[in-house]
Design an enzyme around this catalytic site. Structure first.
Site, PDB file in Angstrom:
ATOM      1  N   ASN A 113      27.422 -19.251 -25.539  1.00 33.95           N
ATOM      2  CA  ASN A 113      27.156 -19.699 -26.824  1.00 33.95           C
ATOM      3  C   ASN A 113      27.815 -19.998 -27.987  1.00 33.95           C
ATOM      4  OD1 ASN A 113      25.325 -21.101 -29.136  1.00 33.95           O
ATOM      5  ND2 ASN A 113      24.062 -20.952 -28.209  1.00 33.95           N
TER       6      ASN A 113
ATOM      7  N   ASP B 209      20.688 -11.278 -26.540  1.00 38.47           N
ATOM      8  CA  ASP B 209      20.141 -12.267 -26.025  1.00 38.47           C
ATOM      9  C   ASP B 209      19.150 -12.965 -26.793  1.00 38.47           C
ATOM     10  OD1 ASP B 209      19.507 -13.655 -23.381  1.00 38.47           O
ATOM     11  OD2 ASP B 209      17.230 -12.841 -23.469  1.00 38.47           O
TER      12      ASP B 209
ATOM     13  N   TYR C   7      16.331 -24.373 -32.209  1.00 35.35           N
ATOM     14  CA  TYR C   7      15.001 -23.937 -33.107  1.00 35.35           C
ATOM     15  C   TYR C   7      15.276 -24.036 -34.461  1.00 35.35           C
ATOM     16  CZ  TYR C   7      13.419 -24.113 -27.931  1.00 35.35           C
ATOM     17  OH  TYR C   7      13.393 -24.036 -26.411  1.00 35.35           O
TER      18      TYR C   7
ATOM     19  N   HIS D  84      17.571 -12.764 -36.831  1.00 31.32           N
ATOM     20  CA  HIS D  84      17.318 -12.034 -36.364  1.00 31.32           C
ATOM     21  C   HIS D  84      18.791 -11.689 -35.981  1.00 31.32           C
ATOM     22  CE1 HIS D  84      18.102 -16.109 -34.595  1.00 31.32           C
ATOM     23  NE2 HIS D  84      18.023 -15.682 -33.653  1.00 31.32           N
TER      24      HIS D  84
HETATM   25  P1  ITT Z   1      24.097 -17.117 -23.636  1.00 33.60           P
HETATM   26  O1  ITT Z   1      23.126 -16.410 -23.055  1.00 33.60           O
HETATM   27  O2  ITT Z   1      25.504 -17.393 -23.144  1.00 33.60           O
HETATM   28  O3  ITT Z   1      23.962 -15.541 -25.078  1.00 33.60           O
HETATM   29  P2  ITT Z   1      22.091 -19.273 -24.227  1.00 33.60           P
HETATM   30  O4  ITT Z   1      22.163 -20.194 -25.551  1.00 33.60           O
HETATM   31  O5  ITT Z   1      21.686 -19.373 -22.756  1.00 33.60           O
HETATM   32  O6  ITT Z   1      23.925 -18.664 -24.376  1.00 33.60           O
HETATM   33  P3  ITT Z   1      19.795 -17.333 -24.625  1.00 33.60           P
HETATM   34  O7  ITT Z   1      19.804 -16.921 -23.569  1.00 33.60           O
HETATM   35  O8  ITT Z   1      19.795 -15.555 -26.019  1.00 33.60           O
HETATM   36  O9  ITT Z   1      21.103 -17.663 -25.328  1.00 33.60           O
HETATM   37  O10 ITT Z   1      18.882 -18.439 -25.504  1.00 33.60           O
HETATM   38  C1  ITT Z   1      18.342 -18.128 -27.013  1.00 33.60           C
HETATM   39  C2  ITT Z   1      18.239 -19.518 -26.686  1.00 33.60           C
HETATM   40  O11 ITT Z   1      16.850 -19.376 -27.914  1.00 33.60           O
HETATM   41  C3  ITT Z   1      19.002 -20.819 -27.308  1.00 33.60           C
HETATM   42  O12 ITT Z   1      19.576 -20.795 -26.215  1.00 33.60           O
HETATM   43  C4  ITT Z   1      18.035 -21.522 -28.498  1.00 33.60           C
HETATM   44  O13 ITT Z   1      16.919 -22.777 -27.911  1.00 33.60           O
HETATM   45  C5  ITT Z   1      17.270 -20.315 -29.285  1.00 33.60           C
HETATM   46  N1  ITT Z   1      17.517 -20.087 -30.297  1.00 33.60           N
HETATM   47  C6  ITT Z   1      18.406 -18.231 -30.222  1.00 33.60           C
HETATM   48  N2  ITT Z   1      19.035 -17.802 -31.524  1.00 33.60           N
HETATM   49  C7  ITT Z   1      19.006 -19.387 -31.935  1.00 33.60           C
HETATM   50  C8  ITT Z   1      19.260 -18.769 -33.714  1.00 33.60           C
HETATM   51  O14 ITT Z   1      19.829 -18.254 -34.893  1.00 33.60           O
HETATM   52  N3  ITT Z   1      18.775 -20.268 -33.776  1.00 33.60           N
HETATM   53  C9  ITT Z   1      17.871 -21.159 -33.554  1.00 33.60           C
HETATM   54  N4  ITT Z   1      18.152 -21.106 -31.899  1.00 33.60           N
HETATM   55  C10 ITT Z   1      18.324 -20.323 -31.918  1.00 33.60           C
END
Ligand code: ITT
Length: 193
Positions: free
Chosen positions: A10, A67, A150, A176
């Site tokens: 990401n 995560d 979000y 966070h």
């Molecule tokens: P990686 O697993 O490759 O790190 P990912 O986007 O799939 O990337 P996650 O599995 O941790 O990451 O999913 C986190 C989701 O939660 C992310 O796709 C967003 O939709 C949400 N999220 C996490 N951090 C956020 C933030 O700072 N602001 C808004 N939404 C967030």
């Protein structure tokens, strides 16, 4: 100096982590090649460990995974660890969430973002963990264009704005991710440099 690989695909996370890190002796880089570990853990920390260990297996050096996700109290913590897979596009994820909350009054729309962070060494051994949170409310409509995910519906009463309306500089001091990464960077500075 220490080089740490970010176990993520990401680019928003990579950007934020680079912006939060003010220590010139800690340098982040990305995983080479395809990085798509199966995130089948039961909680944020288990998924962070899966990602960090997979990156360590590939890169054979220090790796840091994040995560994270959004937990809504009125939905018993959903979407939680399923935040990335809640719907196909980010627009659809936000619409689905707003729709699920349409009968819920503002004062009951409390929520938090969580970020579980894990650092592994070149053998995949866990060497440090941190968890960070930020608390707020789910707004009734999307507002703002900064950040990602979000952020447009996550309202912070102390700023009277959604995270997506805030300058990124502020997000990167109160998020966070910042609340997990700042103590993680301090630990790295004290123990690995
Ligand atoms: P990686 O697993 O490759 O790190 P990912 O986007 O799939 O990337 P996650 O599995 O941790 O990451 O999913 C986190 C989701 O939660 C992310 O796709 C967003 O939709 C949400 N999220 C996490 N951090 C956020 C933030 O700072 N602001 C808004 N939404 C967030």
């Amino acid at each position: 100096m220490i080089k740490i690989i970010l176990a993520t695909s990401n680019p928003h996370k990579t950007e934020e982590i680079d912006a939060i890190n003010k220590n010139p002796k800690i340098v982040f880089d990305i995983v080479q090649g395809d990085f798509n570990p199966v995130e089948d853990g039961k909680n944020f920390m288990e998924n962070a460990i899966i990602k960090a260990q997979e990156a360590s297996r590939i890169m054979k050096t220090y790796c840091l995974a994040d995560d994270s996700g959004l937990c809504v109290d009125a939905l018993e913590g959903r979407p939680g660890i399923h935040s990335a897979r809640y719907a196909d596009t980010q627009k659809q994820k936000i619409s689905k969430l707003l729709n699920e909350l349409k009968e819920v009054p503002f004062e009951k729309r409390t929520a938090h973002f969580t970020c579980a962070m894990v650092l592994t060494d070149g053998n995949g051994k866990i060497i440090h963990e941190e968890e960070g949170k930020v608390f707020g409310f789910i707004d009734c409509e999307a507002k703002g264009t900064n950040g990602f995910g979000y952020d447009p519906i996550f309202y912070l009463p102390e700023y009277n704005q959604t995270i997506a309306e805030l300058p990124e500089k502020i997000k990167n001091t109160i998020s966070h991710r910042a609340n997990a990464l700042i103590p993680m960077l301090k630990w790295i500075n004290e123990n690995l440099l």
